[in-house]
Design a protein around this motif. Structure first.
Motif, mmCIF file in Angstrom:
data_model
loop_
_atom_site.group_PDB
_atom_site.id
_atom_site.type_symbol
_atom_site.label_atom_id
_atom_site.label_comp_id
_atom_site.label_asym_id
_atom_site.label_seq_id
_atom_site.Cartn_x
_atom_site.Cartn_y
_atom_site.Cartn_z
ATOM 1 N N THR A 168 -0.344 -2.694 2.947
ATOM 2 C CA THR A 168 1.009 -2.546 2.431
ATOM 3 C C THR A 168 1.977 -2.526 3.621
ATOM 4 O O THR A 168 1.539 -2.461 4.771
ATOM 5 C CB THR A 168 1.114 -1.243 1.629
ATOM 6 O OG1 THR A 168 0.666 -0.160 2.472
ATOM 7 C CG2 THR A 168 0.246 -1.291 0.381
ATOM 8 N N PRO A 169 3.296 -2.553 3.377
ATOM 9 C CA PRO A 169 4.225 -2.504 4.515
ATOM 10 C C PRO A 169 4.007 -1.315 5.435
ATOM 11 O O PRO A 169 4.097 -1.436 6.662
ATOM 12 C CB PRO A 169 5.593 -2.453 3.835
ATOM 13 C CG PRO A 169 5.389 -3.218 2.556
ATOM 14 C CD PRO A 169 4.000 -2.846 2.106
ATOM 15 N N ASP A 170 3.689 -0.131 4.860
ATOM 16 C CA ASP A 170 3.497 1.056 5.691
ATOM 17 C C ASP A 170 2.128 1.096 6.365
ATOM 18 O O ASP A 170 1.949 1.860 7.329
ATOM 19 C CB ASP A 170 3.670 2.332 4.854
ATOM 20 C CG ASP A 170 5.126 2.705 4.660
ATOM 21 O OD1 ASP A 170 5.991 1.962 5.161
ATOM 22 O OD2 ASP A 170 5.386 3.727 3.991
ATOM 23 N N TYR A 171 1.171 0.326 5.864
ATOM 24 C CA TYR A 171 -0.177 0.399 6.444
ATOM 25 C C TYR A 171 -0.116 0.110 7.949
ATOM 26 O O TYR A 171 -0.736 0.809 8.757
ATOM 27 C CB TYR A 171 -1.116 -0.589 5.756
ATOM 28 C CG TYR A 171 -2.539 -0.501 6.282
ATOM 29 C CD1 TYR A 171 -3.406 0.486 5.819
ATOM 30 C CD2 TYR A 171 -3.002 -1.386 7.254
ATOM 31 C CE1 TYR A 171 -4.704 0.585 6.319
ATOM 32 C CE2 TYR A 171 -4.289 -1.296 7.751
ATOM 33 C CZ TYR A 171 -5.139 -0.310 7.279
ATOM 34 O OH TYR A 171 -6.410 -0.205 7.790
ATOM 35 N N LEU A 172 0.633 -0.910 8.329
ATOM 36 C CA LEU A 172 0.781 -1.243 9.743
ATOM 37 C C LEU A 172 2.129 -0.820 10.309
ATOM 38 O O LEU A 172 2.270 -0.672 11.527
ATOM 39 C CB LEU A 172 0.599 -2.748 9.955
ATOM 40 C CG LEU A 172 -0.764 -3.325 9.571
ATOM 41 C CD1 LEU A 172 -0.748 -4.846 9.679
ATOM 42 C CD2 LEU A 172 -1.865 -2.735 10.452
ATOM 43 N N GLY A 173 3.126 -0.606 9.441
ATOM 44 C CA GLY A 173 4.473 -0.376 9.928
ATOM 45 C C GLY A 173 4.960 1.054 9.923
ATOM 46 O O GLY A 173 6.079 1.328 10.398
ATOM 47 N N ALA A 174 4.189 2.008 9.397
ATOM 48 C CA ALA A 174 4.644 3.392 9.313
ATOM 49 C C ALA A 174 4.850 3.979 10.705
ATOM 50 O O ALA A 174 4.125 3.662 11.658
ATOM 51 C CB ALA A 174 3.633 4.231 8.540
ATOM 52 N N ARG A 183 -5.312 9.546 16.211
ATOM 53 C CA ARG A 183 -5.609 10.479 15.115
ATOM 54 C C ARG A 183 -5.211 9.925 13.746
ATOM 55 O O ARG A 183 -5.394 10.602 12.731
ATOM 56 C CB ARG A 183 -4.890 11.803 15.351
ATOM 57 C CG ARG A 183 -5.298 12.519 16.633
ATOM 58 C CD ARG A 183 -4.320 13.614 16.969
ATOM 59 N NE ARG A 183 -2.979 13.073 17.200
ATOM 60 C CZ ARG A 183 -1.909 13.821 17.455
ATOM 61 N NH1 ARG A 183 -2.021 15.139 17.490
ATOM 62 N NH2 ARG A 183 -0.729 13.261 17.649
ATOM 63 N N ASP A 184 -4.652 8.730 13.714
ATOM 64 C CA ASP A 184 -4.205 8.136 12.450
ATOM 65 C C ASP A 184 -5.393 7.962 11.503
ATOM 66 O O ASP A 184 -6.406 7.334 11.877
ATOM 67 C CB ASP A 184 -3.557 6.779 12.723
ATOM 68 C CG ASP A 184 -3.110 6.079 11.452
ATOM 69 O OD1 ASP A 184 -2.650 6.772 10.529
ATOM 70 O OD2 ASP A 184 -3.245 4.845 11.392
ATOM 71 N N ARG A 201 7.404 6.444 16.623
ATOM 72 C CA ARG A 201 6.237 5.745 17.164
ATOM 73 C C ARG A 201 5.345 5.265 16.031
ATOM 74 O O ARG A 201 5.192 5.946 15.015
ATOM 75 C CB ARG A 201 5.449 6.676 18.089
ATOM 76 C CG ARG A 201 6.222 7.075 19.338
ATOM 77 C CD ARG A 201 5.484 8.118 20.139
ATOM 78 N NE ARG A 201 5.320 9.357 19.377
ATOM 79 C CZ ARG A 201 5.017 10.536 19.913
ATOM 80 N NH1 ARG A 201 4.858 10.643 21.218
ATOM 81 N NH2 ARG A 201 4.879 11.611 19.154
ATOM 82 N N ARG A 202 4.754 4.106 16.218
ATOM 83 C CA ARG A 202 3.899 3.541 15.165
ATOM 84 C C ARG A 202 2.677 4.426 14.949
ATOM 85 O O ARG A 202 2.005 4.836 15.909
ATOM 86 C CB ARG A 202 3.449 2.130 15.530
ATOM 87 C CG ARG A 202 4.549 1.110 15.587
ATOM 88 C CD ARG A 202 3.999 -0.300 15.661
ATOM 89 N NE ARG A 202 3.015 -0.488 16.726
ATOM 90 C CZ ARG A 202 2.347 -1.614 16.931
ATOM 91 N NH1 ARG A 202 2.544 -2.660 16.139
ATOM 92 N NH2 ARG A 202 1.470 -1.709 17.933
#
Length: 351
Positions: free
Chosen positions: A66-72, A85-86, A78-79
């Protein structure tokens, strides 16, 4: 049975889609083969250890991009994917270490596969895999393609090969039939008085009902337009069928009608609603012949939305509701896969 299909997602914008995907996959493959953290982690269970243990079984990992999967980003901008720890980073790293089969699913709002220069390890490894799409507006086609891939990877469908999940369901069904059969025998041996007692407690929801579906985000369906639906209720089974519903002036259908016109060259003006399900007691058991009047009943059903020409559904979902004690009203919620959200639904007997 250890789950074979693991769904990885970013909670901030992927939870609804992950839930919808898990529901549809469970209908085909059984819930024992599907792992979704919010459904399959018990209270107090260390989630990281449990997810890592599941991934070590070398399942198929479906990654909802989703947009947040890589862009959050975090509070400092900071990404999240750059943070060791993500949670999604940890899941993907564990899956790669376990040699899991990884299928990235490009969801709504992600227009293209990202460039390798934009992705740190281990996310750059997603570019080495074959990507599929999973879009709300074309859920049926995208889900069907995914299912073909999963079948090709050897994931066993319910009823296809007599697996443990299928055997467990069959055993439960046999136990149910034995219980109902024994209850029926007891009533027959009680004589004519017992038969009259049984008839006085039969429940029948068959007939014509007026159905109102609330707007997105609404807490009531009272102001929605009503459509007529015929209901056939026989024991524990129930079916719903509407006549053609005019969608030409319905704003909720505007985007899909434009998509349909672009895809087929025809105008989509009416749809049909169909649903098949069960009538259950409050404890979740299918009802037998005798149910005390006034006892609360639940209805669960799988929904299909069809064109007047028939064929494959253009949308799907599920309905769950509670029957009021006079059997004249059902209140519940409708989940539509195209919207990835629930709506309030109210049904009243017509007349």
């Amino acid at each position: 049975m250890t789950a074979r299909l693991f769904i990885s997602y970013r909670a901030s914008d992927g939870a609804d889609k992950a839930t919808a995907l898990a529901r549809d996959l469970e209908e085909l493959y059984g819930d024992e083969q599907i792992f979704l953290d919010k459904d399959d982690l018990g209270a107090g269970v260390p989630w990281r250890a449990e997810v890592a243990r599941t991934l070590q079984a070398r399942p198929i990992l479906l990654v909802l991009v989703t947009p947040d999967y890589l862009g959050a980003t975090d509070a400092e901008g900071r990404r999240r994917i750059d943070d060791p720890r993500d949670p999604t980073r940890i899941e993907l790293a564990d899956a790669l270490a376990a040699n899991a089969h990884i299928v990235p699913l490009m969801c709504d709002g992600v227009p293209a596969i990202p460039a390798s220069a934009d992705l740190p390890p281990p996310f750059d490894q997603l570019l080495e895999r074959t990507w599929r799409r999973l879009r709300a507006y074309d859920w049926r086609e995208d889900f069907a393609r995914l299912v073909r891939d999963l079948d090709g990877l050897g994931l066993e469908r319910l009823g296809a090969g007599g697996g443990a999940a299928t055997a467990a369901l069959a055993a439960a069904a046999r136990r149910r039939r034995l219980v109902v059969g024994a209850a029926g025998l007891a009533v027959v041996t009680a004589g004519a008085g017992g038969w009259l007692w049984l008839r006085s407690r039969q429940r029948d929801l068959s007939g014509r009902w007026r159905v109102r579906i609330g707007a997105r985000g609404a807490t009531t369906a009272r102001t929605a337009d009503a459509m007529l639906v015929d209901v056939v209720h026989d024991g524990a089974t129930i079916r719903f069928a509407s006549g053609p519903v005019d969608i030409r002036n319905d704003p909720d259908w505007r985007d899909y009608r434009a998509f349909w016109r672009q895809r087929t060259g025809a105008d989509l003006t009416h749809v049909l609603y169909r649903a098949d399900g069960e009538v259950l007691t409050q404890s979740g058991e299918p009802i037998g012949a005798a149910v005390e009047r006034g006892a609360l009943l639940r209805v669960t059903a799988a929904l299909r939305v069809l064109t007047e020409a028939g064929g494959e559904p253009i949308d799907s979902g599920s309905f769950r509701g509670t029957v009021e004690d006079d059997d004249r009203r059902i209140r519940g919620r409708l989940w539509l896969n195209s919207e990835q959200a629930e709506r309030v639904v109210e049904l009243r007997r017509d007349g």
